[in-house]
Scaffold this motif. Sequence first.
Motif, mmCIF file in Angstrom:
data_model
loop_
_atom_site.group_PDB
_atom_site.id
_atom_site.type_symbol
_atom_site.label_atom_id
_atom_site.label_comp_id
_atom_site.label_asym_id
_atom_site.label_seq_id
_atom_site.Cartn_x
_atom_site.Cartn_y
_atom_site.Cartn_z
ATOM 1 N N PHE A 1 0.827 -1.201 0.000
ATOM 2 C CA PHE A 1 0.000 0.000 0.000
ATOM 3 C C PHE A 1 0.864 1.255 0.000
ATOM 4 N N ALA A 2 1.974 1.228 0.765
ATOM 5 C CA ALA A 2 2.871 2.378 0.801
ATOM 6 C C ALA A 2 3.420 2.647 -0.597
ATOM 7 N N GLY A 3 3.817 1.575 -1.273
ATOM 8 C CA GLY A 3 4.331 1.730 -2.628
ATOM 9 C C GLY A 3 3.289 2.348 -3.536
ATOM 10 N N PHE A 4 2.069 1.848 -3.407
ATOM 11 C CA PHE A 4 0.957 2.345 -4.191
ATOM 12 C C PHE A 4 0.732 3.825 -3.904
ATOM 13 N N ALA A 5 0.766 4.194 -2.607
ATOM 14 C CA ALA A 5 0.526 5.579 -2.204
ATOM 15 C C ALA A 5 1.612 6.489 -2.771
ATOM 16 N N ILE A 6 2.867 6.024 -2.701
ATOM 17 C CA ILE A 6 3.971 6.843 -3.205
ATOM 18 C C ILE A 6 3.828 7.072 -4.707
ATOM 19 N N ASP B 1 -10.052 -1.519 -1.751
ATOM 20 C CA ASP B 1 -9.990 -2.658 -2.668
ATOM 21 C C ASP B 1 -8.669 -3.392 -2.469
ATOM 22 N N PRO B 2 -8.723 -4.550 -1.819
ATOM 23 C CA PRO B 2 -7.479 -5.260 -1.494
ATOM 24 C C PRO B 2 -6.668 -5.641 -2.724
ATOM 25 N N GLY C 1 -1.129 -2.180 -9.198
ATOM 26 C CA GLY C 1 -1.907 -1.986 -10.412
ATOM 27 C C GLY C 1 -3.113 -2.882 -10.483
ATOM 28 N N GLU C 2 -3.554 -3.097 -11.706
ATOM 29 C CA GLU C 2 -4.734 -3.915 -11.941
ATOM 30 C C GLU C 2 -4.418 -5.352 -11.595
ATOM 31 N N GLU C 3 -5.472 -6.073 -11.281
ATOM 32 C CA GLU C 3 -5.279 -7.488 -10.963
ATOM 33 C C GLU C 3 -4.909 -8.251 -12.219
ATOM 34 N N PRO D 1 -14.449 -10.563 -3.431
ATOM 35 C CA PRO D 1 -13.072 -10.095 -3.599
ATOM 36 C C PRO D 1 -12.604 -9.094 -2.541
ATOM 37 N N VAL D 2 -13.531 -8.467 -1.830
ATOM 38 C CA VAL D 2 -13.096 -7.438 -0.878
ATOM 39 C C VAL D 2 -13.234 -7.887 0.578
#
Lengths: 329, 317
Positions: A6-11, A320-321, A327-329, B104-105
């Motif tokens: 999540f941190a990577g995503f936030a950055i 959304d986990p 990125g996208e699943e 999924p969530v």
Amino acid sequence: MALKGFAGFAIRKVGAACITVFAIVCANFVIFRLVPGDPLRMMFKDPRVSAEQMQLVRERFGLDKPLGEQFLHYLRELAHGNLGISFWQKRPALDVIADRVPQTLLLIVTALIIAVILGTILGAIAGWKMGTRTDSVILTIALSLYSIPAFCMGIILMLIFAFQLSIFPLGGISTAASGFTGFEYWKDVAWHMFLPALCVVFWYGGEYVLLTRSAMVDALGQDYIITARAKGLKESAILKNHALRNALLPVVTITGVNLAFAVAGIIEVETVFSWPGIGRLVYDAVMKRDYPVLQATFLVFAVAIVLANLVVDLIYGYIDPRIKVGGEE
Amino acid sequence: MALLEVRNLKIYYFTREGVVKAVDGISFSVSEDETLGLIGESGCGKTTAVFSILRFVVPPGRIVGGEIIFEGRDIIPLSDEEMRLLRGEGIAMVFQGAQNALNPVMTVGKQISEVILEHESITKEEAWERAKSQLELVGIGSERVNSYPHEFSGGMKQRVMVAIATACNPRLLIMDEPVTGLDVIVQRQLLALTNSLREKMRLPIIFITHDLSVIAETCDNVAVMYAGKIVEKGDTVSLYKDPLHPYSKGLIGSYPSVRGEKKELKSIPGAPPRLINPPVGCRFYPRCPYAMDICEIEEPELKNVGDNRLVACHLIK
Ligand SMILES: Nc1ncnc2c1ncn2[C@@H]1O[C@H](COP(=O)(O)OP(=O)(O)O)[C@@H](O)[C@H]1O
Ligand SMILES: [Mg+2]
């Protein structure tokens, strides 16, 4: 691991937002050099102003320098929070804007919260009851409200409730020279805010009903809903924990995009109801050809939208986990 | 009395094109310690038939006749609330295509504990512990309790589905093509899991598949379904060794021409009929290599031919 993800995503998202803001800053500079007409001509409509005097002013504002130098100057001043002097009010553009921000926030935040909550709930109900009478009633109302432009809705509301029935004021934020203080004052503001806020709630709420409804219908058709039913869960639990939680994902995503369109709505509503916020300021600045104020409001709007989108992205990444992994699943 | 007794069940879909007779008068029963296989090509009405046991048939589908007697009472006239209490607790189901069957969530732990909390009066903590032991039971490991479905492979998702379905110790488990679409190794593992559950929990199972080799590995008895009807029934070993109905023979791949390679599944030429206007006589007649004149006119009855074998074919006297 999830947090690291999540941190990577936030950055990544914050980085992208910074780049966007810089691009906006550049575009904002370019756009105002591209518009036809000489701002100085607008400033000094008096034919008695001599060419020398004009030249003096031009030098004073740095308008005689090459574009590259002007751009660096613009960036430097921007970094110091200087967005120019209002042609009209003869004081820093940023101050002019700062005076208007609280009124706009008051109106828009109140209205948006109500619109999002009401719209999501009604949309969820409509989607849950798809094909029933409840659904068609909600859908019809939402569709009508959404398709009426904000200024049109504003004028209609004003005609009925302010002009004909006189239950609400025609415009403004408070009764002039009333001397109200404390609670009385805020009651007066709330009374003035009712119609413009209703206008935003109708317009935005209608959209949220439509969005949530279709997301809900989509979620309800998914296999995990059958799984939830097979568990013997109560309908309310299926609705809340399974359908709605998934349906809200696309709704959150769209919210970011919609904020950009909300700006147009703010300008319309504030203009119709003479609400002293940024939207009304834009209208006045256009009328008065107040370039520095316009340039500054554009920047403020753009940065606000980028920030709002950033917040929306981060919320999305949080709820959304699947996003955290990258990125996208 | 059997645990589940389905009698003359008819489920039709009332579509714009016509009435789809997806399940047209089938009867079968499942006893306390039985695993019943339901086999047939895609579109034969297997899913429709078992969905009705959870009363999951939704419009345009409708149960138009018959009885579904579970533990002595007919579930068709039950109220929605009575039916809800039975789902997950009395009868549980693992669905076809597990890829999207999990939310999924939501963490898998939450998805397992949710069903336990619904049906048993225990605390959240206890339910969470139960979720962990369910994950152990299906061979995933309790440390994955906080994972989300997308972090799992297809086979593991299906294991989670099994963990959910068995969480409340149901009295009947329905598995609708649980291994279809998974690769062979994963299929083997899941079948081994099903077998171990069957032994450990003494769980009666209705196991649907279109692959007869899978039935041979898991089921005590088999019902062969074709075009909304059961055409043959018997215990797995004898039905596998000596299929009587031409359709069963086709499924097992034992038409005379290919008798040498009995184990290999041969596809039967042609496709199952559309169930809107099924053939008047035997529904398999258009594809049957042994078809006679009578087959076209008269529908064969499901007859007991001894040894608990039932078959619906004019060839069998
Ligand atoms: N919702 C529906 N509406 C109309 N027809 C359906 C519906 N669901 C299934 N059917 C029809 O019912 C028949 C049986 O389908 P199904 O029970 O899914 O078979 P199987 O599980 O054996 O593949 C098929 O012919 C299918 O087309
Ligand atoms: Mg099926």
